[in-house]
Design an enzyme around this catalytic site. Structure first.
Site, PDB file in Angstrom:
ATOM      1  N   GLY A 176     114.897  16.741  65.352  1.00 16.27           N
ATOM      2  CA  GLY A 176     114.742  18.104  65.836  1.00 16.27           C
ATOM      3  C   GLY A 176     113.880  18.160  67.081  1.00 16.27           C
ATOM      4  O   GLY A 176     113.780  17.192  67.834  1.00 16.27           O
ATOM      5  N   SER A 177     113.239  19.291  67.267  1.00 11.04           N
ATOM      6  CA  SER A 177     112.451  19.521  68.475  1.00 11.04           C
ATOM      7  C   SER A 177     111.092  18.840  68.395  1.00 11.04           C
ATOM      8  O   SER A 177     110.580  18.546  67.311  1.00 11.04           O
ATOM      9  CB  SER A 177     112.247  21.027  68.690  1.00 11.04           C
ATOM     10  OG  SER A 177     111.371  21.551  67.697  1.00 11.04           O
ATOM     11  N   GLU A 222     112.959  11.759  65.390  1.00  4.41           N
ATOM     12  CA  GLU A 222     113.997  11.716  66.420  1.00  4.41           C
ATOM     13  C   GLU A 222     113.975  13.057  67.130  1.00  4.41           C
ATOM     14  O   GLU A 222     114.478  14.052  66.613  1.00  4.41           O
ATOM     15  CB  GLU A 222     115.369  11.446  65.782  1.00  4.41           C
ATOM     16  CG  GLU A 222     115.472  10.108  65.060  1.00  4.41           C
ATOM     17  CD  GLU A 222     115.337   8.924  65.995  1.00  4.41           C
ATOM     18  OE1 GLU A 222     115.462   9.096  67.229  1.00  4.41           O
ATOM     19  OE2 GLU A 222     115.091   7.806  65.500  1.00  4.41           O
ATOM     20  N   CYS A 249     120.986  15.780  72.070  1.00  2.00           N
ATOM     21  CA  CYS A 249     119.633  15.356  72.444  1.00  2.00           C
ATOM     22  C   CYS A 249     119.629  14.282  73.521  1.00  2.00           C
ATOM     23  O   CYS A 249     118.653  14.154  74.271  1.00  2.00           O
ATOM     24  CB  CYS A 249     118.866  14.866  71.207  1.00  2.00           C
ATOM     25  SG  CYS A 249     119.652  13.489  70.353  1.00  2.00           S
ATOM     26  N   GLU A 266     113.654  21.396  77.823  1.00  2.00           N
ATOM     27  CA  GLU A 266     114.934  20.729  77.640  1.00  2.00           C
ATOM     28  C   GLU A 266     116.036  21.780  77.675  1.00  2.00           C
ATOM     29  O   GLU A 266     115.957  22.803  76.988  1.00  2.00           O
ATOM     30  CB  GLU A 266     114.958  19.988  76.302  1.00  2.00           C
ATOM     31  CG  GLU A 266     116.209  19.180  76.066  1.00  2.00           C
ATOM     32  CD  GLU A 266     116.178  18.413  74.754  1.00  2.00           C
ATOM     33  OE1 GLU A 266     117.132  17.657  74.488  1.00  2.00           O
ATOM     34  OE2 GLU A 266     115.199  18.573  73.983  1.00  2.00           O
TER      35      GLU A 266
END
Length: 456
Positions: free
Chosen positions: A189-190, A211, A245, A333
């Site tokens: 995730g973030s 991750e 991502c 992002e």
């Protein structure tokens, strides 16, 4: 029957302590069962993700299900080798003895999935966890509600919750899960939420794999193969409508090829009908993210696209030119089909500008100059990447996938995933028929002399 989160964790801990998951045969059986279950539910999974994203069957299979099948097949094939006791050498000081390393499962694992590839990023980490011999609680993202429900049903209907369970819910549910003691936490995730997970894990000294993401750059140099470079970049950027991502987040293009690059981008995008109807784009996940992306589009810097359809949660493929590192689109992002293009004159300056940002999850360099390639790969720190391609490094299971710094910690895919859920127990196995007395008292100059020779 409803079980509380605390009860599920306790039941899984008791089952793990029974030793059942240490059997390689048991693990293989469960992996084969998971493969069969996914295959059985495949049609329902395709329908569910179409409701959440308008994602096509083609993309669902290639970007999600095929990856799971591949990971399962590899784990089933290689689990015995990954689990073998590893013999290592023994130093002279411990002669005579044998030394070896025993891989053992960490225990009860929590996997927190992400919404952008809801099947892949929820179920892929479960595969190495099962292969390693852990029990698993999966918390899928609640944002794509249909995929979450389908995963919960297929797991509950086919696996004992003592071994594998799905817990659905929102932020409060995740918070309650993180209050429990786990032996491993795997989060996708973030970066913001990753910090919360890391802090919660620290209370129990629980090891984590994070991750995360970040602004992944792509370098377009003056001597790249422009047509092929743009073809690969556009595909990587627009896959899943940019909600990936490892998608190239922004472009660093050499000033001498800026015009040809921008024109090539326009030509390449226009070759394909990028729309929801054609199945080449998916919806932006929710209204909040549509508005976030709309605010990142500076009308004065649009080279291509820029249209936002809020009713259908669709953002047109958009290229922004004349972008600087101070622009709003460079402050976060992107995670959408918006591609900012920044011009550079000197590679050293460009590398330094990228260095000034948090370390990204990925980096891509398009060049036929080995010196440029080596400089970018050597001087920039990032999770992983590719030369003359984008995103495809994640398709090689022999390449560990993970971030560094703000983009994450730890890695998975292939054997790297097995290792992330495994403790490697070191053993010195010594016979009793011979013993040298140098380590015992009394201490003498002669003993010290020999110890220095052995250890020096």
């Amino acid at each position: 029957m409803e079980y509380s989160i605390e009860n599920i964790v306790n039941d899984q801990r008791n089952f793990f302590r029974s030793g059942a998951t240490r059997s390689i045969d048991f693990r293989v059986q469960q992996l084969k069962k998971l493969r069969s279950v996914i295959k059985t539910y495949e049609e329902e999974m395709v329908e569910g993700i179409a409701l959440d994203f308008k994602k096509s069957e083609f993309d669902t299979y290639t970007n999600e299900l095929s990856i799971l099948y591949h990971d399962l097949d590899e784990a089933i094939k290689k689990i015995k080798r990954w689990s073998k006791v590893q013999r290592v050498g023994t130093n002279l000081l411990n002669f005579p003895a044998r030394s070896y390393i025993i891989p053992e499962p960490l225990g009860v694992a929590l996997v927190i999935g992400a919404w952008n590839y809801p099947y892949q990023l929820s179920l892929a980490p479960i595969i190495p966890a099962i292969a390693a011999g852990c029990t698993v609680i999966l918390k899928p993202s609640e944002i794509p509600s249909n995929t979450s429900r389908i995963m919960a049903n297929m797991i509950a209907n086919n696996f004992d919750h003592n071994f594998l369970a799905v817990v659905e819910g929102d932020v409060d549910t995740t918070t309650e899960l993180l209050e429990q003691r786990f032996d491993k936490i795997f989060f996708t995730g973030s970066t913001t939420v990753g910090r919360v997970v890391y802090q919660a894990a620290a209370k129990h000294l629980t090891p984590v794999t994070l991750e995360l993401g970040g602004k992944s750059p792509a370098f377009i140099t003056e001597n790249c193969s422009m047509k092929m470079s743009v073809k690969r970049l556009v595909w990587a950027k627009l896959l899943n409508s940019g909600q990936t991502c490892v998608a190239p987040d922004y472009i660093m293009v050499h000033h001498s090829v800026e015009k040809s690059f921008l024109e090539a981008l326009k030509v390449e995008i226009e070759k394909t009908d990028y729309s929801l109807e054609a199945g080449t784009m998916v919806q932006i996940i929710n209204d909040k993210n549509v508005e976030r992306l709309a605010k990142l589009i500076d009308p004065a810097k649009i080279h291509y696209g820029g249209q936002v359809d809020r009713t259908n949660r669709f953002v047109e493929p958009t290229v922004l030119k004349g972008v600087s590192f101070d622009d709003p689109v460079m402050q976060e992002e992107v995670f959408g089909p918006i591609l900012p293009v920044i011009v550079y004159h000197d590679l050293s300056d460009a590398i330094q500008q990228v260095k000034d940002l948090p370390r990204p999850l990925s980096c891509y360099v398009f060049t036929h100059d080995d010196q440029i390639k080596e400089r970018v790969l050597r001087e920039l720190s990032f999770g992983g990447g590719a030369v003359n391609d984008a995103m495809m490094h994640i398709s090689n299971p022999k390449l560990p996938f993970g971030g560094v710094g703000n983009s994450g910690m730890g890695a998975y895919h292939g054997e790297a995933g097995f290792k992330s859920f495994t403790h490697y127990k070191s053993i010195l196995d010594k016979p009793t028929w011979l013993e040298f007395g140098m380590k015992y008292y009394p201490q003498t100059p002669t003993k010290l002399k020999w110890i220095k020779r052995l250890l020096g």
